[in-house]
Motif scaffolding. Sequence first.
Motif, PDB file in Angstrom:
ATOM      1  N   THR A  88       0.148  -0.869  -5.812  1.00 14.42           N
ATOM      2  CA  THR A  88      -1.233  -0.718  -6.034  1.00 14.42           C
ATOM      3  C   THR A  88      -2.272  -1.375  -4.911  1.00 14.42           C
ATOM      4  N   SER A  89      -1.539  -2.187  -4.168  1.00 15.23           N
ATOM      5  CA  SER A  89      -2.367  -2.676  -2.885  1.00 15.23           C
ATOM      6  C   SER A  89      -1.552  -3.263  -1.688  1.00 15.23           C
ATOM      7  N   LEU A  90      -2.000  -3.265  -0.805  1.00 11.20           N
ATOM      8  CA  LEU A  90      -1.221  -3.853   0.376  1.00 11.20           C
ATOM      9  C   LEU A  90      -2.150  -4.787   1.090  1.00 11.20           C
ATOM     10  N   ARG A  91      -1.680  -5.820   1.744  1.00 15.15           N
ATOM     11  CA  ARG A  91      -2.216  -6.683   2.667  1.00 15.15           C
ATOM     12  C   ARG A  91      -1.263  -7.258   3.940  1.00 15.15           C
ATOM     13  N   ARG A  92      -1.862  -7.570   4.904  1.00 12.32           N
ATOM     14  CA  ARG A  92      -1.133  -8.114   6.210  1.00 12.32           C
ATOM     15  C   ARG A  92      -1.046  -9.593   5.782  1.00 12.32           C
ATOM     16  N   THR A  93       0.054 -10.108   6.101  1.00  6.70           N
ATOM     17  CA  THR A  93       0.302 -11.341   5.906  1.00  6.70           C
ATOM     18  C   THR A  93       0.895 -12.233   7.295  1.00  6.70           C
ATOM     19  N   LEU A 244      -3.194   2.576   2.607  1.00  3.73           N
ATOM     20  CA  LEU A 244      -2.973   2.225   3.984  1.00  3.73           C
ATOM     21  C   LEU A 244      -4.720   1.844   4.661  1.00  3.73           C
ATOM     22  N   GLU A 245      -5.576   2.223   3.791  1.00  6.39           N
ATOM     23  CA  GLU A 245      -6.962   2.184   3.976  1.00  6.39           C
ATOM     24  C   GLU A 245      -7.260   0.540   4.568  1.00  6.39           C
ATOM     25  N   GLY A 246      -6.918  -0.288   3.759  1.00 11.60           N
ATOM     26  CA  GLY A 246      -6.843  -1.814   3.896  1.00 11.60           C
ATOM     27  C   GLY A 246      -6.028  -2.282   5.192  1.00 11.60           C
TER      28      GLY A 246
END
Length: 378
Positions: A88-93, A244-246
């Motif tokens: 449901t969501s992605l983030r860069r770490t 991928l927008e985030g």
Amino acid sequence: MPHTDGTLPARYDVVVIGGGPAGLSAAVTLARAQRSVLVIDAGAPRNAPARGVHGFLTREGMDPRALLAAGRGEAEAYGAVVLDGEATSLRRTAEGFGVELGDGRAAAGRRLLLATGLEDGLPAITGLREQWGAGVVHCPYCHGYEIRGQRIGILGTGPLSVHQALLFRQWSEKITLFLHDTVEPTEEEWEKLAARSISVVDGRVVSVDQADGVLTGVTLEDGAHIDRDALAVGTRMNARGGLLEGLGLDLQDHPTGMGSFIEPGPMGSTAASGVYVAGNVSNLSAQVIVAAAEGTMAGAMINAHLIEEETAWAVEGRSGPFSAAGEAEVSERVLGKRHLGLHDGAVTPAPGTDTTTPTPMPTLALTTTPDEGVHHAR
């Protein structure tokens, strides 16, 4: 593998979102390269309504879900983890990417592959969706042979509908283009349609008709019913790429006007570092075998980039400030020869010892006992 409490390992080399032909092919390639791989599968394949896969060498006519089950088994046999769930969501770490699932679970990976496919936007016509994948088709290479020689209608949905009609003419001489108040052929297109004996019907289609689950034709707005055996529809194909927008990758309008997609680079790379795409999310017209091939290529590219990163780490470890060579140089500067375990001749005096006269180092004299051949120290 998931832990016994249902949680996931802290981090994978690669997280693949999408368990279709593209995602599973990538997982097999990466797992065979001895990478840790997690595949997150929402279980909503685009071709689920289809009766069989076509154009896939050695898998002709195979049930789409059976194909995916076989692919999942192959990926798992090589050590990949396939997880049923929806990202449901992605983030860069700092170490790569974090993925949140709809059920609250989370996963992380050094690299991310999106292979989520696309959704077909169908016209809002009564009865059309119920026949989707059966009497209503979209691709002549996927379904043309099965409806060859039949009375095939082409539902006008946009500028490409004339092209679609000309394509299906290869499989049948009985082609009818329904303009559906949407298509306005150019003079050149009218000439092509006439030359290929393709009939054209004006007016809006209001229903797709069927009897006992079998398509029988269409009904126009004026009430006229026209018998057809199959209906081809050019859908609006929208990539499932919103996740991928985030990460800075937005959906783009396809140059042909057929839908939206994530623009790919070589072998599935993208403008976002560490993010890759494969299959229909980046290639709207890819058939199953093409999507699978793109997954394989993307997997190879990901592995190559991971190798480059790990090689850079190895070089840094060998020659960097904390390398073995660097540590040896620091030790030599600080300790002199003592860093090799050798005494430099200095003796640390015991407390209270007169240090005005140097204390001589003890010496060792070696003698040899002839009959034993052993050296003794005294």
